[in-house]
Design a protein around this motif. Structure first.
Motif, short mmCIF file in Angstrom:
data_model
loop_
_atom_site.label_atom_id
_atom_site.label_comp_id
_atom_site.label_asym_id
_atom_site.label_seq_id
_atom_site.Cartn_x
_atom_site.Cartn_y
_atom_site.Cartn_z
N UNK A 207 14.52 -2.43 5.55
CA UNK A 207 14.13 -0.94 5.02
C UNK A 207 14.25 -0.83 3.55
N UNK A 208 14.61 -2.11 2.80
CA UNK A 208 15.00 -2.18 1.50
C UNK A 208 13.89 -1.40 0.48
N UNK A 209 12.68 -1.42 0.99
CA UNK A 209 11.50 -0.80 0.11
C UNK A 209 11.65 0.44 -0.12
N UNK A 210 12.48 1.08 0.83
CA UNK A 210 12.62 2.70 0.82
C UNK A 210 13.63 3.24 -0.34
N UNK A 211 14.43 2.20 -0.76
CA UNK A 211 15.37 2.54 -1.53
C UNK A 211 15.16 1.93 -3.05
N UNK A 212 15.73 0.69 -3.51
CA UNK A 212 15.36 0.02 -4.61
C UNK A 212 14.84 0.68 -5.85
N UNK A 213 13.96 0.08 -6.60
CA UNK A 213 13.11 0.42 -7.79
C UNK A 213 12.11 1.51 -7.63
N UNK A 214 11.35 1.44 -6.55
CA UNK A 214 10.41 2.47 -6.09
C UNK A 214 10.75 3.24 -4.91
N UNK A 215 11.86 4.03 -4.98
CA UNK A 215 12.40 4.69 -3.69
C UNK A 215 11.41 5.71 -3.08
N UNK A 216 11.38 5.65 -1.68
CA UNK A 216 10.60 6.41 -0.80
C UNK A 216 11.36 7.58 -0.12
N UNK A 217 12.01 8.60 -0.81
CA UNK A 217 12.63 9.46 0.01
C UNK A 217 11.92 10.21 0.88
N UNK A 218 10.49 10.29 0.54
CA UNK A 218 9.53 10.91 1.52
C UNK A 218 9.84 10.27 2.95
N UNK A 219 9.66 9.06 2.96
CA UNK A 219 9.81 7.96 4.12
C UNK A 219 11.15 8.24 4.75
N UNK A 220 12.21 8.29 3.74
CA UNK A 220 13.34 8.29 4.55
C UNK A 220 13.49 9.89 5.41
N UNK A 221 12.84 10.70 4.62
CA UNK A 221 13.12 12.03 5.25
C UNK A 221 12.17 12.06 6.68
N UNK A 222 11.09 11.37 6.56
CA UNK A 222 10.41 11.36 7.88
C UNK A 222 11.12 10.70 9.09
N UNK A 223 11.84 9.62 8.59
CA UNK A 223 12.78 9.10 9.60
C UNK A 223 13.91 10.04 10.04
N UNK A 224 14.64 10.50 9.12
CA UNK A 224 15.45 11.76 9.33
C UNK A 224 14.95 12.72 10.33
N UNK B 171 0.87 -1.26 0.11
CA UNK B 171 -0.02 -0.27 0.12
C UNK B 171 1.05 1.17 -0.07
N UNK B 172 0.14 2.45 0.42
CA UNK B 172 0.72 3.59 0.21
C UNK B 172 1.68 3.83 1.58
N UNK B 173 1.65 3.39 2.43
CA UNK B 173 2.42 3.41 3.75
C UNK B 173 2.94 2.13 4.05
N UNK B 174 4.02 1.66 3.31
CA UNK B 174 4.77 0.29 3.33
C UNK B 174 5.32 0.07 5.08
N UNK B 175 5.36 -0.97 5.56
CA UNK B 175 6.38 -1.27 6.56
C UNK B 175 5.49 -0.59 8.00
#
Lengths: 543, 333
Positions: free
Chosen positions: B298-315, B184-188
């Protein structure tokens, strides 16, 4: 049923469960070659002796003895070596290279101060070896040959031993009491030194010896054809430095020009300043970054007020002035004349354009080949004439005191093998401990301690030593900045980080302080990842 | 840091031992005479952070109490891998009862010792994050509230690893587990859920609360030793990476713990009576990405469909920790 609890089986320890059977890779303690040791032209185990010095106290003597296994001139090296070890040092990628040279000097000076000596560990071999030339290469060869039990005679053309260490390097870089002490230590091993004994015909004397090592150096200053007026005052840098050492003060005048960009040019210009020249100008045909002189020498010369004229060649010398031509670098970095002429006031011109070797003594030696003014040698440093070896500045190689000392050691090893008819023990070179094999997180943040310099006023007027030494605590601190690249230094990390207690600490001094308990090592690799110095490696298990 | 830093000895405070140091200054783990409270042969995975953390803590506590120590263990990896009947890896008196009652059993042991006049024997309760944050939480809060004389240690590997990697109240946002899948839209794992038991423990105003990681041994040993100087309820929360549950290389366990602290993701601090007294500052700050990338959770945050928005929230979460606890290196703050 006499159990302590409501159980039916005896309580047992999990140690019955040998988890080592899970493993597909095992951790193995290794020694990688540190970049400093790899880079040392004299073949010193730099990381090895720093390891000893880090302990302080008695460690300094152990460190000194480790250096002496390879190089009989620690105190000289700690002053005049251009320390390729520091250039290679991994710590440079972290903050700044370890001041290896300053620690070597401290250890070398301690040895002189405390009178540490070496002795010959083997009985006399009964063979006689002739060494021609008492410079760094000849003295080093004599030292290593004497340690192997051979009777060594050095024939030296000059009045004192030391070669370029005495007649090339000025006193402000290498005080003579230091040099004398380290030369004497070699002679104390029973080496015979014959001074003022120039070998003019090698073929005539070599029959008296079982082997010969030639190390006559390169003392003839190269000449360049420069049109000169009759009143022009032109000197040779090598001669000037030699005269200075013999107590003669060359007449240089008030303004001195030095032609060349090597270390000898720096020595000449800095000596001229000390002799009273108000102006010393180094004239060099290329740019600063292309100068062969070591950057530290250039910086010290500049500090002492030596001036530089880059991209300049000398066209003509007259009384009181030089005609110079501006150069430019072409795309390949070669200097090219521009035709633009200028004048430079100078009362004298010192030529420092490189040195040649006087090889007239070799006439008639069968098989010996001279190419491009130097003697051709094999990897074993033997010339085309069996039993005659050569090293130092007279063979084709980079020229420095340290390289010459390394040649002396290498030649001694091969001479020894040649005399006994055996192949020399092969030199084992393990893989290099590169920066990426380290885990630098663990090293303390510790900025480098630089050696203090003599105050400028005294540098401009005296030949007192310029670079001063470290005191004990500073030298110790600097030694402890060493990261021991590639070798265990007993930090206990492997012992601590193993989740399976599969590292056994032997609690004994020295290296090899730990063992992997293969009954329980699961092969996780944590000890390898967390070893600061990269001294553990994972190898596949044979399955 | 409140303990003596080791300076000018080649490797300083961070290594386990150091041949140049006076033996008295060496860590407990550097000593050949350490008690190895959790001995070899246990069935923890390769590179297990929890096995390492438990030995670090208990060996330090054994030394601090002169070997007069009882450990009470909740259910979890630590209990399962160490005690398949009839074997035991424990080299100290050790009790196990249930998943949810570890703190209550530890309270009971402390009470029994007091009743029998043995106040020289100290009690440690220990559990994973499941047994602390979720299942054992009620009994833990009770233990804090009564100020029972127990040091409770949570080895936090951020999930139920023993049962097959399910989410716990300590699983961080964005991390994939078998119950917080990459869908979905909010993986993990969801943002804004879960809890910080160290902060909850501080709210109980118990004498001593501290956090630590397996990457800073001296800091950890110091905190155990210090906890043993207090009487009453104490809480130590130890960050222990899990190669299995996090999808990380077994050799990276300590590196990940180090990065969790250096990114600000896991704040390392001490508190007394509900007030923060010390923080372990960041030494070489790195972005959270350095910590996230080596972990498959956390692999789903990088890979083919990266989620920089999620990484930014973790940061942003890490930055909040840094600001809240003042974690920047001295001079940068």
């Amino acid at each position: 049923m006499d159990k302590p609890f409501a159980i039916t089986l005896d309580v047992g320890s999990s140690r019955a469960n040998k988890t080592g059977s899970w493993r597909t890779e095992r951790a193995v303690y290794i020694d990688r070659l540190s970049p400093c040791s790899d880079g040392c032209p004299a073949g010193e185990d730099v990381q090895g002796w720093l390891y000893e010095a880090e302990e302080g106290g008695d460690g300094y003597e152990r460190a000194w003895r480790r250096i002496m296994e390879d190089n009989p001139f620690p105190a000289v090296m700690g002053r005049v070596c251009y320390h390729p070890c520091e250039t290679a040092c991994n710590r440079a990628q972290l903050d700044e290279a370890v001041g290896i040279n300053s620690v070597e000097r401290f250890v070398g000076d301690e040895a002189i101060r405390r009178g540490w000596q070496v002795s010959v560990p083997v009985p006399s071999s009964g063979t006689r070896v002739l060494v021609v030339g008492a410079g760094p290469s000849g003295l080093s060869a004599a030292y290593h040959l004497a340690l192997r039990g051979h009777a060594v005679t050095i024939k030296e053309a000059g009045p004192m031993a030391g070669g370029m260490m005495r007649f090339g390097i000025p006193r402000y870089r290498l005080p003579r009491d230091v040099l004398d002490a380290e030369v004497q230590r070699i002679l104390d091993l029973g080496v015979t030194l014959e001074l003022d004994t120039k070998v003019t015909d090698l073929d005539a004397v070599r029959g008296d010896y079982d082997a010969v090592f030639l190390a006559v150096g390169a003392q003839l200053g190269k000449r360049a054809y420069i049109p000169a007026g009759s009143a022009a005052h032109v000197l040779d840098a090598v001669e000037m430095l030699r005269d200075l050492e013999a107590g003669e003060k060359p007449l240089l005048g008030r303004r001195v020009a030095v032609y060349g960009g090597g270390n000898t040019a720096m020595d000449a210009a800095r000596s001229a300043r000390r002799l009273g020249a108000s102006e010393a100008v180094v004239v060099y045909r290329r740019t600063r970054d292309r100068m062969p002189a070591h950057p530290s020498e250039v910086a010290e010369a500049e500090d002492e007020g030596v001036l530089f004229s880059w991209l300049t060649t000398i066209k003509q010398v007259d009384s009181g002035r030089l005609v110079v031509e501006r150069m430019e670098l072409d795309d390949d970095g070669f200097p090219r004349p521009t035709g633009e002429l200028d004048e430079l006031e100078a009362d004298s011109l010192v030529l420092a354009l490189g040195q040649d070797t006087d090889l007239s003594l070799l006439d008639g030696v069968p098989g010996l080949v001279v190419e491009d003014g130097v003697v051709a040698v094999g990897p074993d440093l033997m010339t085309g004439c069996p039993g005659v070896f050569a090293g130092g500045d007279m063979v084709p190689h980079e020229r420095s005191v340290t390289v010459a000392i390394g040649h002396g050691k290498r030649a001694a090893r091969h001479i020894d093998a040649w005399l006994s008819g055996a192949a020399p023990e092969p030199v084992v070179r393990p893989e290099l401990a590169t920066f990426d094999t380290l885990n630098t997180w663990y090293y303390s943040d510790a900025p480098r301690a630089h050696r203090p310099l003599l105050e400028r006023a005294r540098r401009e007027s005296t030949f007192d030593e310029v670079v001063l030494g470290h005191d004990e605590s500073t030298a110790l601190l600097e030694a402890r900045r060493c990261m021991s690249c590639g070798s265990c230094f007993g930090c206990d990390n492997c012992y601590g980080v193993c989740p399976d207690n599969a590292v056994i600490k032997l609690d004994r001094p020295g290296r090899a302080a730990y063992l992997i308990d293969l009954d329980y090592c699961k092969g996780c690799g944590l000890c390898v990842a967390e070893c600061p110095s990269g001294a553990i490696s994972m190898v596949p298990e044979k399955i | 840091m409140t303990f003596q830093e080791i300076k000018l000895y080649q490797t300083g405070t961070f290594v386990v031992g150091n041949r140049l140091l006076d033996p008295q200054q060496r860590s407990v783990q550097a000593r050949t005479g350490r008690s190895n409270s959790l001995t070899s042969g246990h069935r923890a995975c390769q590179g297990c952070g929890e096995a390492l953390g438990a030995r670090y803590v208990l060996d330090a506590a054994m030394r601090a109490t002169d070997g007069r120590l009882v450990a009470v263990n909740s259910t979890g990896c630590l209990e399962v891998f160490s005690t398949p009947y009839p074997e035991s890896s424990w080299q100290l008196p050790w009790l196990h009862s249930l998943f949810g009652n570890g703190p209550a059993v530890a309270s009971g042991v402390a009470a029994a010792l007091r009743a029998s006049g043995r106040d020289d024997i100290r009690v440690i309760g220990q559990a994973g994050d499941g047994g602390t944050v979720d299942i054992g939480f009620g009994t833990l809060s009770g233990m804090f509230e009564r100020n029972d004389d127990v040091l409770f240690v949570c080895y936090d590997n951020e999930g139920y690893m023993n049962t097959g990697v399910q989410r716990s109240g300590a699983t961080p946002p964005g991390a994939a587990t078998n119950t917080t899948k990459v869908l979905g839209h909010h993986p993990g794992n969801a943002f804004g859920q879960g809890k910080s038991v160290p902060l909850i423990a501080m709210a109980h105003e118990i004498p001593y609360v501290a956090t630590a990681t397996v990457a800073e041994l001296r800091d950890l040993e110091h905190k155990v030793e210090k906890a043993m100087t207090f009487r009453g309820a104490r809480y130590l929360h130890v960050f222990v990476p899990c190669p299995l549950g996090w999808g990380a290389a077994s050799a990276d366990t300590i590196k990940l713990a180090r990065l969790a602290k250096e990114t600000g993701i896991f704040p390392v601090f001490e508190a007394e009576g509900g007030q923060v007294t010390e923080v372990s500052r960041i030494r070489r700050q790195v972005p959270v990405e350095d910590y996230l990338r080596p972990q498959r959770r956390y692999a789903h945050l990088f890979g083919d469909n990266p989620r920089p928005d999620v990484v930014a929230r973790i940061q942003a979460g890490a930055d909040r920790n840094i600001a809240r606890f003042g974690l920047l290196p001295e001079g940068d703050a």
